[in-house]
Design a protein around this motif. Structure first.
Motif, PDB file in Angstrom:
ATOM      1  N   LYS A 168       0.847  -1.210   0.000  1.00 50.93           N
ATOM      2  CA  LYS A 168       0.000   0.000   0.000  1.00 50.93           C
ATOM      3  C   LYS A 168       0.874   1.249   0.000  1.00 50.93           C
ATOM      4  CE  LYS A 168      -3.841   2.297   0.160  1.00 50.93           C
ATOM      5  NZ  LYS A 168      -4.858   2.176  -0.882  1.00 50.93           N
TER       6      LYS A 168
ATOM      7  N   THR B 263      -1.410  -1.448  -6.376  1.00 49.34           N
ATOM      8  CA  THR B 263      -2.866  -1.267  -6.437  1.00 49.34           C
ATOM      9  C   THR B 263      -3.651  -2.435  -5.863  1.00 49.34           C
ATOM     10  OG1 THR B 263      -2.583   0.117  -8.391  1.00 49.34           O
ATOM     11  CG2 THR B 263      -4.773  -0.815  -8.025  1.00 49.34           C
TER      12      THR B 263
ATOM     13  N   GLN C 228      -6.215  -1.889   4.481  1.00 54.11           N
ATOM     14  CA  GLN C 228      -5.360  -0.989   3.692  1.00 54.11           C
ATOM     15  C   GLN C 228      -6.058  -0.502   2.418  1.00 54.11           C
ATOM     16  OE1 GLN C 228      -2.383   0.044   4.685  1.00 54.11           O
ATOM     17  NE2 GLN C 228      -2.336  -1.279   6.495  1.00 54.11           N
ATOM     18  N   ASP C 229      -7.235  -1.028   2.155  1.00 47.21           N
ATOM     19  CA  ASP C 229      -7.973  -0.721   0.920  1.00 47.21           C
ATOM     20  C   ASP C 229      -7.167  -1.085  -0.333  1.00 47.21           C
ATOM     21  OD1 ASP C 229     -10.183  -0.006  -0.497  1.00 47.21           O
ATOM     22  OD2 ASP C 229      -9.793   2.145  -0.449  1.00 47.21           O
ATOM     23  N   LEU C 230      -6.573  -2.252  -0.293  1.00 46.58           N
ATOM     24  CA  LEU C 230      -5.903  -2.800  -1.471  1.00 46.58           C
ATOM     25  C   LEU C 230      -6.915  -3.707  -2.191  1.00 46.58           C
ATOM     26  CD1 LEU C 230      -2.838  -2.167  -1.878  1.00 46.58           C
ATOM     27  CD2 LEU C 230      -2.379  -4.551  -1.318  1.00 46.58           C
TER      28      LEU C 230
END
Lengths: 361, 361
Positions: free
Chosen positions: B93, B98, B131-133
């Motif tokens: 991250k 991405t 982590q919003d991956l």
């Protein structure tokens, strides 16, 4: 090690009720392999270019074949076509022609002259019923634009046509060729004893997963699901006289299978099994036992004799040459990578793989 | 003549959220074609040999790509693997990676290091959610021996896994890659806004009938029925932000598609569309209109903008480079027969066929 008990077993010569022997150089290459595959009787498909639509053309073709291999009994067929009349049917019967093959237009190799509408042929079927000439059906619905017919459901979609023809012509002997699905087998079982089915060697091995990406496993009808393949294995050893052997061995120059000289065209449809016809069935049954699809006890000398020879000969009323015998052996024979003659290279099914062996007694 | 109204239309540059750019010579050949296909942003698959499982490897790969084509925005991914830990996710991250791509073991090109059991990766998914991956799923069940999973139902069989993962990690952004079936689209619609799907260019054209016998139309997942193909066309112009473009353009040396140097192996799976990515979508929509599957009124400049660029960029939270624009033209451009560089020849999808053209503004 399954099928040890059949090692060295003697069987009557195989009868292969669906072969493509082509013409000219390809015929010269392929015809001598019939006996290598353990067969001495074959039913010859009429889809030459142009198709065989006259009795004379069929007899001439038979002459060409017998010159190459006098020790095989060639049963001949005509190509169902608007050129054929009721008089042709009568003439065919007299001349010893065995049957007429129907190709739906456009579904497979050299089928562009095929059938669009079955009703127009009812007078022919009527005469065939009377003369007791066989009708062989390539059982696939053509992929008309905008329809949802695909290579996957084309056989299933054809089954109502089979049932309709049987109902309309109950005494007509019909063979649904190269069945690939449980549903097709079920439809054939639903019919009376005048309707039978051939099962190929390669469909006892293949599923659609083998077909995608491998042109040498691509044929029509396309191999279907594992459950369909399993149903074919079970039918082969079921003892049901409706099921018998017809390889649909269909040689193409290797270059046509690989997409032509620039490798850019679609592969020609057809799997070539002729030189190993009997051997491949034995390997398939062996694999079926190993996978738990069929039981070793189901694969007996009697079951093999029935499927590979007796049931088909009885249905075809063709009992010549049954005294010739072959001996099958489990062994380390390996399928050749290709057969060549002049400019032709033809790749057999299961090239490079271990196989049973067949010897003439 | 459908889509005349879009002739000369200006669009933001395409974003292609699923590309295979390979490495070494193949990378050199393929990477410059991204912009030919109208794209300036691509999400790069990590299935190199060995797979990209470290942040450093991903950043190094990105460097190699950017040296070849500085005018493209390369979004990078890692290959889901037991080498990856929660710490890797945090590091990824921070480094601007991405997402992470999950390949079920053995279903497609270079997937031999893939996933067998999803549960072992739950700690990774948990960290990714935090982590919003992104998680990218190759949505096919592996063909385990003895099961009835085939190339035809492997996607459908995977859908419960998608639903399970979404339920368990509701905030994790998931992309079900290269949907090929109505059922897959339906499953994605059933999920919340954190789950989206990519649709390729070639699956807007192909059905299983095209795949059998033509290695250049063979990829994983295999194209399915006409009804499935129609559903993909409709989804493309539906205006639903869950559906956006990802070509899954997958170059292979032509020789590997044709069965290797002796033409005997199974063809490598993958369809190469990169140089005509945008163009092929336009041709597919045109054909869809001609076949009555979609209506001309459904194909607007706005719908194209959404599918080819905006929806994907929004889902990926990646809005760089949206000011660059392309102009599309109906025309007589013809897809090249092959691209070559040194020993490599790569054959694009729809070789030799007419196509739209794309120019940079």
């Amino acid at each position: 090690m399954p099928l040890e008990k059949l090692n060295g077993c003697e069987l009557p010569a195989t009868a292969d009720f669906h072969v493509h022997l082509r013409d000219a150089e390809m015929m010269e290459l392929v015809t001598p392999t019939i006996r290598s595959g353990g067969a001495n009787t074959v039913y010859v498909m009429p889809n030459l270019i142009p198709p065989i639509t006259t009795v004379q053309a069929a007899l001439d073709y038979k002459d060409r074949l017998q010159k190459i291999e006098p020790k095989v009994n060639f049963l001949m067929s005509l190509y169902l076509h608007t050129d054929i009349t009721a008089a042709t049917v009568v003439e065919a019967k007299k001349a010893g022609i065995t049957g007429i093959k129907s190709y739906p237009a456009g579904v497979t190799t050299n089928s562009s002259s095929g059938v669009i509408d079955y009703e127009q042929f009812f007078p022919i079927f009527e005469e065939m019923e009377k003369q007791d000439l066989l009708l062989n059906l390539h059982g696939e619905s053509p992929p008309t634009p905008g329809s949802d017919v695909t290579v996957l459901n084309a056989e299933e979609r054809f089954l109502p046509t089979l049932l309709m023809l049987h109902k309309r012509f109950p005494q007509l002997r019909i063979v649904l060729e190269h069945c690939t699905t449980r549903k097709a087998l079920k439809a054939v079982e639903q019919c009376g004893p005048k309707v039978a089915a051939t099962i190929t060697a390669h469909h006892l091995f293949l599923t659609v997963d083998d077909v995608v990406g491998d042109p040498f496993c691509y044929c029509k009808p396309v191999a279907k699901t594992p459950m369909d393949r399993d149903a074919l294995l079970r039918a082969t050893v079921s003892g049901n006289p409706k099921y018998f052997f017809g390889t649909d061995s269909a040689p193409h120059p290797a270059i046509a299978k690989r997409g032509g000289s620039d490798g850019m065209s679609k592969a020609a449809a057809g799997v070539f099994t002729q030189p190993y016809a009997t051997q491949i069935v034995l390997s398939a049954l062996e694999e079926g036992i190993e996978q738990g699809v069929i039981h070793e006890d189901d694969v007996t000398e009697e079951k093999l004799r029935h499927f590979l020879s007796a049931f088909g000969r009885t249905f075809y009323q063709e009992n010549d040459k049954t005294s010739e015998r072959i001996v099958i052996r489990k062994g380390d024979d390996v399928v050749t990578d290709s057969l060549t003659a002049g400019a032709f290279e033809v790749v057999p099914f299961r090239r490079g793989q271990k196989t049973w062996s067949v010897k003439w007694k």
